[in-house]
Design an enzyme around this catalytic site. Sequence first.
Site, PDB file in Angstrom:
ATOM      1  N   GLY A  69       0.801  -1.214   0.000  1.00 32.21           N
ATOM      2  CA  GLY A  69       0.000   0.000   0.000  1.00 32.21           C
ATOM      3  C   GLY A  69       0.833   1.262   0.000  1.00 32.21           C
ATOM      4  O   GLY A  69       0.455   2.265  -0.612  1.00 32.21           O
ATOM      5  N   THR A  70       1.979   1.246   0.674  1.00 30.00           N
ATOM      6  CA  THR A  70       2.819   2.445   0.738  1.00 30.00           C
ATOM      7  C   THR A  70       3.332   2.820  -0.642  1.00 30.00           C
ATOM      8  O   THR A  70       3.272   3.993  -1.037  1.00 30.00           O
ATOM      9  CB  THR A  70       3.991   2.235   1.709  1.00 30.00           C
ATOM     10  OG1 THR A  70       3.477   2.087   3.039  1.00 30.00           O
ATOM     11  CG2 THR A  70       4.945   3.408   1.679  1.00 30.00           C
ATOM     12  N   ASN A 149      -7.339   4.051   9.532  1.00 28.35           N
ATOM     13  CA  ASN A 149      -6.686   2.860  10.062  1.00 28.35           C
ATOM     14  C   ASN A 149      -6.698   2.784  11.584  1.00 28.35           C
ATOM     15  O   ASN A 149      -6.564   1.701  12.149  1.00 28.35           O
ATOM     16  CB  ASN A 149      -5.240   2.782   9.562  1.00 28.35           C
ATOM     17  CG  ASN A 149      -4.495   4.086   9.759  1.00 28.35           C
ATOM     18  OD1 ASN A 149      -4.825   5.097   9.146  1.00 28.35           O
ATOM     19  ND2 ASN A 149      -3.484   4.083  10.609  1.00 28.35           N
ATOM     20  N   GLN A 177      -7.471   0.031   4.300  1.00 26.44           N
ATOM     21  CA  GLN A 177      -8.229  -0.539   5.411  1.00 26.44           C
ATOM     22  C   GLN A 177      -9.656  -0.911   5.025  1.00 26.44           C
ATOM     23  O   GLN A 177     -10.314  -1.657   5.753  1.00 26.44           O
ATOM     24  CB  GLN A 177      -8.251   0.428   6.598  1.00 26.44           C
ATOM     25  CG  GLN A 177      -6.917   0.576   7.297  1.00 26.44           C
ATOM     26  CD  GLN A 177      -6.422  -0.704   7.944  1.00 26.44           C
ATOM     27  OE1 GLN A 177      -7.171  -1.648   8.174  1.00 26.44           O
ATOM     28  NE2 GLN A 177      -5.124  -0.756   8.236  1.00 26.44           N
ATOM     29  N   SER A 197      -3.663  -3.201  -0.125  1.00 25.58           N
ATOM     30  CA  SER A 197      -2.517  -4.000   0.298  1.00 25.58           C
ATOM     31  C   SER A 197      -2.993  -5.387   0.684  1.00 25.58           C
ATOM     32  O   SER A 197      -3.952  -5.538   1.450  1.00 25.58           O
ATOM     33  CB  SER A 197      -1.822  -3.340   1.490  1.00 25.58           C
ATOM     34  OG  SER A 197      -0.639  -4.023   1.832  1.00 25.58           O
ATOM     35  N   HIS A 199      -1.882  -7.824   2.598  1.00 22.60           N
ATOM     36  CA  HIS A 199      -1.810  -8.377   3.944  1.00 22.60           C
ATOM     37  C   HIS A 199      -2.873  -7.825   4.881  1.00 22.60           C
ATOM     38  O   HIS A 199      -2.984  -8.263   6.038  1.00 22.60           O
ATOM     39  CB  HIS A 199      -0.414  -8.190   4.551  1.00 22.60           C
ATOM     40  CG  HIS A 199      -0.092  -6.807   4.991  1.00 22.60           C
ATOM     41  ND1 HIS A 199       0.008  -6.457   6.318  1.00 22.60           N
ATOM     42  CD2 HIS A 199       0.172  -5.675   4.297  1.00 22.60           C
ATOM     43  CE1 HIS A 199       0.327  -5.176   6.423  1.00 22.60           C
ATOM     44  NE2 HIS A 199       0.435  -4.684   5.214  1.00 22.60           N
ATOM     45  N   THR A 235      11.048  -6.865 -11.879  1.00 28.95           N
ATOM     46  CA  THR A 235      10.473  -8.201 -11.998  1.00 28.95           C
ATOM     47  C   THR A 235       9.373  -8.416 -10.968  1.00 28.95           C
ATOM     48  O   THR A 235       9.547  -8.112  -9.786  1.00 28.95           O
ATOM     49  CB  THR A 235      11.566  -9.274 -11.813  1.00 28.95           C
ATOM     50  OG1 THR A 235      12.576  -9.072 -12.795  1.00 28.95           O
ATOM     51  CG2 THR A 235      10.993 -10.674 -11.945  1.00 28.95           C
ATOM     52  N   CYS A 325       2.918   1.457  11.785  1.00 30.56           N
ATOM     53  CA  CYS A 325       4.048   2.190  11.212  1.00 30.56           C
ATOM     54  C   CYS A 325       4.562   3.280  12.142  1.00 30.56           C
ATOM     55  O   CYS A 325       5.665   3.786  11.962  1.00 30.56           O
ATOM     56  CB  CYS A 325       3.646   2.808   9.881  1.00 30.56           C
ATOM     57  SG  CYS A 325       3.014   1.613   8.698  1.00 30.56           S
TER      58      CYS A 325
END
Length: 384
Positions: A69-70, A149, A177, A197, A199, A235, A325
Amino acid sequence: MIYLDNNATTRPYPQVLEQMQPYLADAYGNPSSVHRFGQEARQAVEQARYRVANLLHCQPGEVIFTSGGTEADNAAIAGLAAAQPGKKTIITSSVEHSAVREPLARMAERGYNIVEIPVNQKGDLDYTALQSALSRGDAALAAIMAANNETGVLFDIATVGNLCRDAGVALHVDAVQMAGKLPIDFAALPVQTLAISAHKFHGPKGVGSLIVRRGSRWQPLIRGGPQERDRRGGTENVPGIVGMGAAAELTQQKMQTPDAFTRMAALRDKLETNIIEAIAETTINGNTASRISNTTNIGFTGLEAEAILLLLSQHDICASAGAACSSGSLEPSHVLRAMKLPDRVAHGSLRFSLSELTTETEIAATLEILPGIIEQLRKVLPAA
């Protein structure tokens, strides 16, 4: 272990790990290679792209795989700004994730004017202030999150998008989120770019997606090879992308019969209600009528969040004081500051975030342990 920190990361579904495994071992071909071994990897990447597109109701060609996401947020902001070189204002909210705040801070150093739209004490966006900022006509883009978040509070992205569209301003949405917790219909939303994201919805770490609407004025951030249709060099992380696709497909299936999400909200409400009833001087932070179903942010007046978290951890209960974070800071988060919460509440605020894997037994155990921890801490604190 009782894991109530799912806004930081989620446990991967077993099916996700199973589908990733071949691409971590034998099927290690480079998807840019023209031989059959490489093209097998390419097919896996494209299947995952289709699955992500299906979850978000966008076109597969609009999906760009990123490292998370970042990167997706950074790429969206930089790319939209570069496409409007004559405009030096960027509009955002005062409660964005650091993945948006930090790149905007760097852009401010380069001469951009960053306009932060405030929120009220419940964490709701000031749409009137947003409309006023947009009316100035000098904005290159707006970057507004879908769900906070820390508090789970939702912003009305359709309204934000319509205001931006009427003003001729491109909109980027951090939906990290929201993805996996509420349906996202990218095709129907008036936005140019959107970040997610893997995860956060039971996929692997280190992989995400930036959705760029076809025809949008946007320039790539990472340049190199021709991967991702020349929109993101490097890649591809094939195992991660396969895992993200698997998680997206499983999440989409669960959303067809949202019993798991209803149950998760009920467990969240049980946790929240019992904490408020059992422990004096507690406050729910954020608008409880408009938030994602798994999140509650509760202030324990007069305490320090880190002390509570440490004692919870000794009982194998995982929660957080806000964004993972920004953990390690003794100061209240910028989100709670922006909501203008009193220091005595903000300093002692915890985020509990559930998932569909959270059990009733885990919530009951937390409710049994937490009151004693708060009582223990308040006994050793000086009277206010």
